[in-house]
Design a protein around this motif. Structure first.
Motif, PDB file in Angstrom:
ATOM      1  N   ALA A  49       0.824  -1.211   0.000  1.00 54.35           N
ATOM      2  CA  ALA A  49       0.000   0.000   0.000  1.00 54.35           C
ATOM      3  C   ALA A  49       0.855   1.257   0.000  1.00 54.35           C
ATOM      4  O   ALA A  49       0.367   2.341  -0.341  1.00 54.35           O
ATOM      5  CB  ALA A  49      -0.928   0.007   1.215  1.00 54.35           C
ATOM      6  N   GLN A 129      -2.915   8.990  -0.928  1.00 51.80           N
ATOM      7  CA  GLN A 129      -3.916   7.926  -0.966  1.00 51.80           C
ATOM      8  C   GLN A 129      -4.234   7.522  -2.404  1.00 51.80           C
ATOM      9  O   GLN A 129      -4.429   6.338  -2.704  1.00 51.80           O
ATOM     10  CB  GLN A 129      -5.185   8.380  -0.241  1.00 51.80           C
ATOM     11  N   ARG A 130      -4.297   8.495  -3.305  1.00 52.50           N
ATOM     12  CA  ARG A 130      -4.548   8.181  -4.716  1.00 52.50           C
ATOM     13  C   ARG A 130      -3.400   7.373  -5.304  1.00 52.50           C
ATOM     14  O   ARG A 130      -3.612   6.434  -6.076  1.00 52.50           O
ATOM     15  CB  ARG A 130      -4.734   9.475  -5.512  1.00 52.50           C
ATOM     16  N   SER A 132      -1.391   5.425  -3.656  1.00 56.05           N
ATOM     17  CA  SER A 132      -1.457   4.094  -3.063  1.00 56.05           C
ATOM     18  C   SER A 132      -2.473   3.230  -3.800  1.00 56.05           C
ATOM     19  O   SER A 132      -2.189   2.067  -4.160  1.00 56.05           O
ATOM     20  CB  SER A 132      -1.835   4.205  -1.580  1.00 56.05           C
ATOM     21  N   LYS A 133      -3.629   3.776  -4.050  1.00 56.31           N
ATOM     22  CA  LYS A 133      -4.674   3.039  -4.764  1.00 56.31           C
ATOM     23  C   LYS A 133      -4.215   2.665  -6.173  1.00 56.31           C
ATOM     24  O   LYS A 133      -4.423   1.534  -6.640  1.00 56.31           O
ATOM     25  CB  LYS A 133      -5.938   3.890  -4.825  1.00 56.31           C
TER      26      LYS A 133
END
Length: 466
Positions: A49, A129-130, A132-133
């Motif tokens: 992640a 976060q983007r 990671s996704k």
């Protein structure tokens, strides 16, 4: 990095073991328990992640000292980055986070929440976060073969017929630029042209719709290549302070763009021209402390011969003369610093400035200077800073002298020269952009990735000026 955690016990206590013999005795040092040991293993097992799955972090540790060492190593990777930019680059002075990880682990162990502590160390912003996704999505099929569209042929122009078009169309569909219904035949249709133009704009290329080597380089990137770039982007974010100054200037050297933050909000964004490959703009953290109206330019020794070789007529026409052993260009519209210089505090003679070469801002690849940063509409930007800092009158008076005049800012404005090759489109999806200096390679290798394919655009077209 310390191998043992100060203040943490090196023994492992079962979950149901009392922390002290009786309540009247002082509590002992924090200890590893079955629960916290499992939390550490779970956190490291989920390191993909953070784009860190190419690194092991010695996940087989079982003894208390090994667990402590392992926890601190992984915590450091999340909190400061798994790599050290000051060792990867000759110059890196951007402020970095420096949390007390030993105290943090001791506190986490005492609370029995190593999982929560580790989760709190990485950046928490939307961009991270983007990324990671996106990384997790790209890594689902890491062994998928890269598309290999031949680049040894003529550029494909709108309306042309070419046997490569079906494969190109399929890639455009995969990248979500083209409707699957429009991917038919060998003709380069208007729908495909529009899709290519959108892709070119996203990747910082001239959106002319012509499929040349640069466009094919994008289309030939595999998911593994993109995953590597995204992991590198996450690592670069981990290098940065979690709470940067609310008022600052960030320059993305890779994208040649400046963003001015005022009180935590974006106040302005504009194009810049940065150093060409082999004369790279370094990754600096360095504040602007004054504005210089009508600057002179003392030509550095590193390019003095290059300037002098242009001859006496050139020097005279451009108001360049020798003073105290240096070539110096007088103030004026022909000055290579333009009409304003943004003086910065650093040991590398790097600063922001104006330029008479306005045409460079219309170019897509703007890595064309000798290392300093040229600002689009620099006078307008100086006016903005002077207004925000309350020195508008002083600035106007300085400009009116026609001579080199200095206006000190009441407060220094931090500037960060960053290097990010992954940007976000209007829908928030990450786009892997050009890596003009090839700086992604050394980070990717340090993170454990095999050499990948990165986008390169060679410019080598710098002009007179810093």
């Amino acid at each position: 990095m310390a191998l043992l955690l100060a203040g943490c016990s090196v023994s492992v206590a079962p979950d149901n073991q009392a922390s002290a013999a009786n309540a009247s005795e002082p509590a002992g040092p924090a200890q590893w328990s079955d629960t916290t040991r499992a939390q550490l293993r779970q956190a490291i097992d989920g390191r993909a992640a953070h784009g860190l799955d190419q690194m092991s972090f010695a996940s087989d540790a079982t003894d208390p000292a090994g667990l402590t060492k392992q926890a601190l190593a992984y915590a450091s990777a999340l909190a400061r980055g798994a790599t050290d930019p000051t060792k990867l680059y000759d110059v890196y002075t951007v402020p970095r986070p420096n949390p007390d990880l030993q105290a943090g682990l001791a506190n986490a162990l005492s609370k029995g929440d190593v999982k929560g502590w580790l989760a709190s160390l990485a950046p928490a912003d939307d961009n991270y976060q983007r990324l990671s996704k996106a990384y997790l999505a790209f890594r689902k099929q890491p062994s998928a073969p890269a598309t290999n569209i031949p680049a040894n042929g003529d550029a494909i122009k709108p309306g042309a017929t070419d046997p490569r078009v079906p494969v190109i169309a399929r890639q455009l569909v995969i990248l979500d630029y083209l409707d699957p219904k429009a991917a038919q035949g060998q003709q380069y249709t208007p729908a495909m042209v529009q899709a290519v133009r959108g892709m070119q704009a996203d990747y910082g290329m001239k959106p002319d719709g012509v499929i040349g080597q640069e466009a094919l380089a994008i289309l030939n990137m595999s998911d593994a290549d993109r995953a590597r770039a995204v992991a590198i982007a996450m690592e670069r974010l981990r290098w940065l302070e979690r709470t940067p100054p609310a008022t600052r200037i960030d320059v993305n050297v890779a994208a040649a763009r400046l963003t001015y933050w005022r009180d935590g909000k974006i106040a302005d964004s504009r194009k810049v021209v940065v150093g060409e490959p082999d004369r790279e703009t370094p990754q600096l953290g360095s504040p602007i402390y004054r504005l210089v109206a009508n600057p002179t330019w003392t030509i550095p020794r590193s390019i003095e011969d290059e300037t002098a070789a242009k001859g006496a007529a050139y020097l005279k026409a451009n108001n360049i003369s020798r003073k105290d052993g240096w070539l110096v260009q007088a103030p004026g519209p022909k000055n290579s610093l333009g009409l304003v210089k943004f003086d910065m505090l650093n040991d590398h003679a790097i600063y922001l400035h104006d330029t008479p070469a306005k045409q460079l801002f219309q170019m897509t690849q703007r890595q064309r200077s000798h290392g300093c940063v040229r600002v689009d509409d620099a006078l307008g930007f100086a006016e903005m800073l002077a207004r925000d800092e309350g020195v508008t009158d002083e600035w106007h008076q300085a400009r009116g002298t026609g001579k080199e005049t200095f206006v000190k800012l009441p407060k220094q404005i931090p500037v960060r020269m960053l290097y990010q090759t992954v940007l976000f489109d209007d829908s928030g999806e990450p786009i892997v952009r050009n890596d003009p200096y090839g700086w992604d390679d050394r980070v990717g290798e340090a993170l454990g990735f095999k050499a990948g394919k990165a986008l390169r655009v060679e410019t080598h077209a710098s002009d007179e000026g810093p």
